[in-house]
Design an enzyme around this catalytic site. Structure first.
Site, PDB file in Angstrom:
ATOM      1  N   LYS A   1     -20.507 -26.768 -31.502  1.00 47.15           N
ATOM      2  CA  LYS A   1     -20.223 -25.851 -30.394  1.00 47.15           C
ATOM      3  C   LYS A   1     -21.084 -26.198 -29.186  1.00 47.15           C
ATOM      4  O   LYS A   1     -22.128 -26.839 -29.309  1.00 47.15           O
ATOM      5  CB  LYS A   1     -20.541 -24.410 -30.825  1.00 47.15           C
ATOM      6  CG  LYS A   1     -19.561 -23.821 -31.817  1.00 47.15           C
ATOM      7  CD  LYS A   1     -19.916 -22.378 -32.133  1.00 47.15           C
ATOM      8  CE  LYS A   1     -18.946 -21.774 -33.126  1.00 47.15           C
ATOM      9  NZ  LYS A   1     -17.586 -21.600 -32.586  1.00 47.15           N
TER      10      LYS A   1
ATOM     11  N   ARG B   1     -11.502 -19.963 -41.886  1.00 48.22           N
ATOM     12  CA  ARG B   1     -10.268 -19.954 -42.678  1.00 48.22           C
ATOM     13  C   ARG B   1     -10.418 -20.774 -43.956  1.00 48.22           C
ATOM     14  O   ARG B   1      -9.742 -20.523 -44.950  1.00 48.22           O
ATOM     15  CB  ARG B   1      -9.101 -20.446 -41.806  1.00 48.22           C
ATOM     16  CG  ARG B   1      -9.260 -21.840 -41.288  1.00 48.22           C
ATOM     17  CD  ARG B   1      -8.367 -22.136 -40.090  1.00 48.22           C
ATOM     18  NE  ARG B   1      -8.888 -21.581 -38.838  1.00 48.22           N
ATOM     19  CZ  ARG B   1      -8.284 -21.689 -37.674  1.00 48.22           C
ATOM     20  NH1 ARG B   1      -7.131 -22.321 -37.574  1.00 48.22           N
ATOM     21  NH2 ARG B   1      -8.825 -21.166 -36.585  1.00 48.22           N
TER      22      ARG B   1
END
Ligand code: BES
Ligand code: MN
Ligand code: ZN
Length: 486
Positions: free
Chosen positions: A269, A343
């Site tokens: 990130k 996920r």
């Protein structure tokens, strides 16, 4: 109200300095002192404003706290909440230890005695919450407010029940907030697992099972392990169970994303705001909070909490873009972006839920930045494969004032997850990112009654008020109370 034996009476004033009904009757008891004060222009009744007044003749309480209700014509349930929240925050800055909440309610349809009690206690808990900080200076004294009465009610029993439930919701939200506010060097996967163990020890209805990496390998949780492999922190899979009924019954399964720090992994990130990724275990914390809640009220429910706890880090052993992992369900996943790790954890946890033959499965996750773009910070996103379940969550959110909003989950979105090399890719591009993430999860929940809460925009705040909000614990608590009653 003028004769109630508390230290402080809390009364409402509408905009343009108009005393509310309760305040008018107190004003009559103290020879118009409140009215005189408003006429002098000391308090205008703007929403969020408060004014503490001392020693009124004829009033048993030694203080009165006025709180602004805003405009009378748009007065509704949320204005009431705002008025009491502001008053509770003001009281928390004083040494006042007891009060009665006599803020005029909007019509009973909007806030009945039960939800009045609930909201009084929930908002009190939120106002008294203090971050467990690591500052070395002198600490502010803890608020004194210990006894809060809910003002005039028609049925005292309903209000009392509401107060008790509200206190349990507040305590559970505090559990979530305390866990989520901890830094990631303290709140590791192992720490989360130990917290769950300690919690289970304290409560007769709760039991816990912890899986380490070896046990997860036996469960073939290849996606979860792929996320964990880049970190020096060992992963944990937490199974918390509440048995509130003697008879066996298919459980409600809650699944929480427990990424104790999300650096993005090799798909690292950007630096700004990366510290906030310590909150990426908020879903897990909410699941622990929901089980705490069910246990504290001994809800007659069978509940299972499943948490995949991992840290997502780059490193020599980290999973790489293009790597393919095999999920516990046997389906293969091409990991195109290691930052779409939530996920990967949830898919193996959702598959694990199947063995319980659950009545319903709800996962809670700070899953996508796209959900924040879509809905901002007021509503959580909700999607699922079972409309009645989604509707139940939408309605619980309204009642608890912890709202969510449904996004569509139709088959077209599956297009975006096609991979040349595996059954699915783990990302589907920027467009509709909250939905494609849920679509990915739906591949692992076929045949289950499943709903997904994306709380990326609601579970914590950034900026000057940075910290966990405790959401969606009030929503989950309301959902569980409804299920317990049905
Ligand atoms: N934990 C983040 C989602 C998130 C973003 C939560 C902002 C709270 C605030 C999640 O793991 C993530 O990184 N998602 C990616 C998915 C993308 C790579 C498809 C995102 O939202 O950018
Ligand atoms: Mn991520
Ligand atoms: Zn994440």
């Amino acid at each position: 109200m003028a004769t109630v034996g508390v230290e402080c009476l809390v009364l409402g004033v509408f905009e343009e300095a108009e005393l509310s009904g309760e305040a008018r009757s107190v004003d009559a008891a103290c020879a118009g002192r409140l009215k005189a004060l408003l006429e002098r222009g000391d308090f205008a009744g703007r929403a969020g404003d408060t004014l503490l007044v001392g020693e009124l003749p004829g009033i048993k309480a030694s203080r009165v706290l006025l709180t602004g209700l805003g405009a009378k014509k748009s007065y509704h349930r949320r204005s009431w909440r705002k008025a009491w929240a502001a008053a509770a925050a003001a009281l928390a800055r004083t040494r006042i230890a007891s009060c009665a909440v006599a803020i005029d309610r909007p019509e009973a349809k909007q806030l009945d005695d039960y939800y009045f009690g609930r909201a009084v206690a929930e908002l009190t808990g939120a106002a008294l919450y203090r971050v467990n900080d690591l500052k070395t200076g002198k600490k502010a004294p803890a608020p004194a407010l210990a006894r809060v009465l809910a003002g005039p009610v028609r049925t005292a029993a309903a209000a009392e029940r509401g107060l008790a439930h509200g206190a349990a919701v507040a305590a559970a939200a505090q559990v979530q907030r305390d866990l989520a506010n901890l830094p990631a060097n303290v709140c590791t996967p192992t720490f989360l697992a130990e917290q769950a163990r300690a919690l289970a020890k304290r409560s007769a209805s709760l039991s816990v099972r912890l899986l380490d990496a070896a046990a997860m390998r036996r469960e073939k949780m290849g996606c979860l392990l792929a996320v964990a492999q880049g970190s020096h922190q060992a992963p944990r899979f937490i199974v918390l169970e509440h048995r509130g009924r003697a008879k066996a019954q298919p459980p409600i399964v809650l699944v929480g994303k427990g990424v104790t720090f999300d650096s993005g992994g090799i798909s690292l990130k950007d630096p700004p705001g990366m510290d906030e990724m310590k909150f990426d275990m908020s879903g897990a914390a909410a699941v622990i909070a929901a089980l705490t809640f069910a246990a504290s009220l001994r809800l007659p429910l069978h509940l299972v909490g499943l948490i995949g706890a991992v840290e997502n880090m780059p490193g020599g052993r980290a999973v790489k873009p293009g790597d393919i992992a095999t999920s516990a369900s046997g389906q293969t996943v091409e990991i195109l972006n290691t930052d779409a790790e939530g996920r990967l954890i949830l898919c193996d946890a959702l598959h694990y839920a199947r063995r319980f033959h659950p009545e319903a499965v709800i996962d809670v996750a700070t899953l996508t930045g796209a959900c924040v773009i879509a809905l901002g910070h007021h509503h959580s996103g909700v999607m699922g494969n079972d409309e009645p379940l989604v509707r139940e969550l939408l309605e619980a959110g309204v009642r608890a004032d912890d709202r969510c909003w449904q996004l569509p989950l139709t088959e077209e979105y599956a297009e975006a997850l096609k991979s040349n090399f595996a059954d699915f890719a783990n990302v589907g591009g920027r467009d509709g990112g909250a939905i494609t993430a849920a679509t990915f999860l739906s591949k692992f929940t076929q045949g289950l009654k499943w709903a997904h809460l994306d709380v990326a925009g609601t579970a914590y705040q950034g900026g000057a008020q940075k910290g966990s909000t405790g959401r969606p614990t009030p929503l989950l608590a309301d959902f569980l109370l409804q299920r317990a009653a049905r």
